[in-house]
Design an enzyme around this catalytic site. Structure first.
Site, PDB file in Angstrom:
ATOM      1  N   HIS A   1      15.171  77.031   6.703  1.00  0.00           N
ATOM      2  CA  HIS A   1      14.753  77.472   5.377  1.00  0.00           C
ATOM      3  C   HIS A   1      14.050  76.360   4.595  1.00  0.00           C
ATOM      4  O   HIS A   1      13.996  76.394   3.363  1.00  0.00           O
ATOM      5  CB  HIS A   1      15.956  78.021   4.586  1.00  0.00           C
ATOM      6  CG  HIS A   1      15.562  78.988   3.497  1.00  0.00           C
ATOM      7  ND1 HIS A   1      14.606  79.950   3.665  1.00  0.00           N
ATOM      8  CD2 HIS A   1      15.999  79.149   2.208  1.00  0.00           C
ATOM      9  CE1 HIS A   1      14.465  80.640   2.553  1.00  0.00           C
ATOM     10  NE2 HIS A   1      15.297  80.174   1.646  1.00  0.00           N
TER      11      HIS A   1
ATOM     12  N   SER B   1      21.355  75.548  -4.655  1.00  0.00           N
ATOM     13  CA  SER B   1      20.234  74.614  -4.647  1.00  0.00           C
ATOM     14  C   SER B   1      20.673  73.246  -5.154  1.00  0.00           C
ATOM     15  O   SER B   1      21.516  73.141  -6.047  1.00  0.00           O
ATOM     16  CB  SER B   1      19.108  75.159  -5.530  1.00  0.00           C
ATOM     17  OG  SER B   1      18.187  74.125  -5.822  1.00  0.00           O
TER      18      SER B   1
HETATM   19 ZN    ZN Z   1      15.630  81.140  -0.235  1.00  0.00          ZN
END
Ligand code: ZN
Length: 748
Positions: A98, A257
């Site tokens: 990713h 994140s």
């Molecule tokens: Zn993503």
């Protein structure tokens, strides 16, 4: 030996075009490759049950996600090499880490090629053939060995970026977990019976988005960096057929994140943040690797099927999934990782009738217009049936891509896969799961398997295809970015739990599963708006490719950046797979020895167009603090295309420069004065050195205080961070710095 498997590992370069191809993940048309910071790799593991000869391939690649096109083509080629039965759709799991900084254009679905301007055959081929080479190596390396398993928490490594959505999950459910992120890293370690360490693979949830949407260098981001550190330490050599590989795969990171802590990547600190989150994963992996003593044991098995997620009935209820659609907040982007190009904020909900909210109607329509301009050749219904609108509520549908003609813009017939290796189970998920969605899916499957001795489960996300996010229904109701990007409506997660449950049950009972509907083959439907490279031209007839435009200095201190600019050609002419566009060389007697390549994070290879068809190649080397005194040079390799399309290799070499002279080692001083109205923290780093980066120093500078910092010997350039005003500055030493009353930094 009951606990032994046949194991094999392999690695191969999959670095695509390093210039003028859109990077995949941030959906920004302007974000095109302009060079290489680190190469991308496919890392393959094969595990074979010696008693049944059942085997599985687990591959993790430094790409945004596996796509259906990639999975189909890889299996097709494996069948042509090994016959129809050895490696199939069912026992091959291909996943992406990713990273959002790898070139795109390798999906057959238009939605995922939009910002790339179409399908890119060169990158597709690069990824496919690299994966095949990695699997081939793993296959050829198969020999008896042991697999060890270990798990542990990675602390302070990613935050939940959609807490408003997460907090809408039931309080009783949230109370069962220690926080709104999953901290567990699960690692497996491969040791051959002759004692050779051949690799490790782990799953940990975090978005590799520290390099933001302004970055134009190819890099595996935090996961790629973690692999780099581990493999560097183990002396990995990709030229060898069998070498140590360290794969950092992703898990339920849909809402996780590293940027939440710092704000949107700003290009200035992206590298340092990537190092921070990469190092944290690397250190934990190393620790788990070293201390792994529990051996996986038991049979290898798997189940795989395709499910049409546009119409899954949730059994025992009136609820179902619906054809794929995106909500308005999808265009907001994830506010924590990038800024919306449309000015839409997260959390846009539909009106009672399921329509776009009036307040944001115009801005959303603008986004739709832009989309439809890019989607020429497709018909996407503008007016939707009530059933569709109600089925997706409270998502206000902006794009009903599942209803597009002549075929959907994103896949709906999706692969789901379960792999069992003794007491470990992997779920191959073609989506991004949020933290809580992942926990629910995990629990469903572990409950089903209770009593079977299965005590480890990894969510292998971004696997085999890609079809957006999956949130819980409660998160979906909030319509944050992840909910708006959950394609099949509020019951998408329940559909995944139900369908994974079915194949898990079949595996448990030793029953077969049907292959399910066949996904569309769209390989012949691909178009591109991209320009292919024209012939490369030399800036002037007497300047050759590889000629120097601006040479290096004659000497550098450690910590400084050596830089050379060459006249070159377009990197699309030859991707230099398994090779490098640059080499940093050190003089060793009469020989030049290569010490760094374009994969090393202390180097950058940058491509710039100059005039119409000239290429300027900028190579930098951030000289690590432990660089030995001596003579160095930088070599550049390229390939130029002439008007008859012939490609010819050339090279260039910089002037020789000295590094680490005695005076460079002397101690410098930096004087600080704080005229700001608060105390500030001074942080001292030497950011260019990956080996010693963690060595940092801190000083609390009180209001109106003066302070002299003696730069430690060998530190060269340092980066000083003023926590408070939040400014960064790179200083070479010897300067005087004043923090002004308004928080600005001035050099005295
Ligand atoms: Zn993503």
């Amino acid at each position: 030996m009951p606990n032994d498997y046949l194991i094999g590992t392999g690695i191969y370069d999959i670095t695509g075009p390093a210039a003028e191809l859109g990077l995949m993940g941030m959906a920004s048309i302007e974000q095109k490759t302009e060079g290489i910071h680190s190469r991308l790799f496919a890392r393959a593991f094969i595990i074979c049950d010696q008693s049944s000869n059942k085997r599985v391939v687990i591959l993790s690649a430094d790409i945004w996600s596996c796509t259906q096109a990639v999975k189909m083509e890889v299996v097709k080629r494996l069948k042509s090499i090994y016959g129809n039965d050895l490696y199939t759709l069912d026992n091959v799991l291909l996943s992406g880490t990713h990273t959002h900084s790898g070139p795109g254009g390798y999906s057959h679905y238009a939605l995922y090629n939009l910002s790339i301007l179409g399908f890119d055959q060169q990158n597709f081929e690069c990824i496919i053939s690299g994966m095949i080479q990695a699997i081939k190596r793993a296959h050829e390396n198969l020999a008896p060995g042991k697999i060890f398993v270990n798990n542990g928490n990675v602390e302070d490594c990613g935050n939940n970026r959609s807490t408003i959505a997460y907090d809408n999950n039931p309080q009783t459910e949230r109370a069962r977990y220690s926080g709104n992120t999953d901290k567990e890293m699960l690692l497996i370690k491969f040791i051959k019976n002759d004692g050779k360490e051949v690799g490790c693979l782990n799953w940990y949830p975090i978005h590799p988005t520290n390099r933001g949407n302004k970055n134009k260098f190819i890099t595996g981001d935090n996961k790629g960096y973690a692999s780099y550190l581990f493999e560097k330490e183990k002396g990995t050599n990709i030229q060898e057929k069998e070498t140590f590989i360290a794969a950092f795969a992703n898990s339920n990171c849909g809402d996780i994140s590293g940027n939440v802590k710092y704000g949107i990547p700003d290009l200035t600190h992206d590298f340092i943040r990537m190092q921070e989150f990469g190092e944290k994963q690397y250190r934990k992996a190393k620790e788990l690797y070293r201390s792994a003593t529990i051996q996986l044991s038991g049979s290898v098995d798997y189940r795989y099927t395709h499910v049409d997620f546009s119409k899954v009935q949730i059994e025992g209820t009136n609820n179902r999934t619906h054809p794929a659609a995106l909500g308005a907040s999808m265009f907001a982007g994830s506010t924590e990782d990038s800024k919306s190009e449309f000015g839409i904020i997260e959390g846009v909900k539909a009106t009672i009738s399921g329509d776009l909210p009036l307040g944001q109607r115009n801005i959303i329509l603008e986004a739709i217009n832009l989309l439809s301009g890019l989607l020429s050749g497709f018909k996407v219904p503008g007016i939707l049936e009530d059933e569709m609108k109600q089925g997706h509520k409270p998502k206000p549908i902006v794009l009903a891509q599942g209803l597009a003609e002549p075929y959907p813009l994103s896949p709906q017939v999706l692969p789901i896969q379960i792999i069992r290796i003794g007491n470990l189970v992997l779920l191959g998920c073609p989506v991004e799961l949020t933290t809580m969605a992942g926990r629910r899916l995990r629990e469903t499957i572990l409950n089903l398997f209770s009593g079977m001795g299965i005590n480890y489960l990894a969510l292998a996300t971004y696997a085999n295809a890609y079809a957006g996010y999956v949130t819980t229904k409660e998160e979906y109701d909030v319509q944050h970015y992840e909910g708006a990007s959950t394609h099949f409506g509020p019951y998408t997660l329940m559909a995944f739990q139900q369908e994974f449950g079915k194949i898990a049950k079949a595996l448990k009972e030793g029953k077969k599963v049907s292959a399910g509907p066949t996904p569309k083959d769209l390989s012949s439907e691909q178009t591109t708006l991209q320009t292919s490279t024209v012939a490369d031209t030399q800036p002037l007839p007497w300047i050759p490719f590889g000629g120097i435009q601006t040479d290096v200095d004659s000497s550098y201190k450690v910590g400084a950046t050596a830089k050379v600019i060459f006249w070159g050609a377009h990197p699309k002419n030859n991707l230099r797979t398994q090779k490098s566009f640059l080499e940093v060389q050190k003089k060793d007697g009469t020989q030049w020895k290569t010490i760094f390549t374009d994969h090393d994070t202390c180097t950058t290879y940058q491509w710039k167009r100059d005039f119409i068809a000239n290429s300027k190649i900028i190579i930098t080397w951030n000289i690590p603090a432990d660089t030995k005194f001596g003579e160095y040079r930088i070599c550049y390799y390229g390939d130029a295309k002439d008007i008859s399309e012939k490609v010819k290799a050339y090279s260039g070499v910089s002037g020789i420069f000295k590094v680490g002279e005695a005076e460079a080692m002397s101690v410098n001083e930096i004087n600080f004065k704080n005229s700001y109205d608060k105390q500030v923290e001074l942080w001292f780093y030497h950011p260019q050195d990956w080996l010693k980066w963690s060595a940092s120093a801190k000083y609390n500078l009180k209001k109106d205080e003066q302070f002299t910092w003696k730069v430690p010997s060998g530190w060269g350039k340092v980066q000083v961070r003023f926590t408070g005003p939040g400014k960064w500055k790179t200083i070479s030493g010897g300067g005087s710095i004043n923090i002004k009353a308004n928080g600005e930094i001035e050099n005295l």
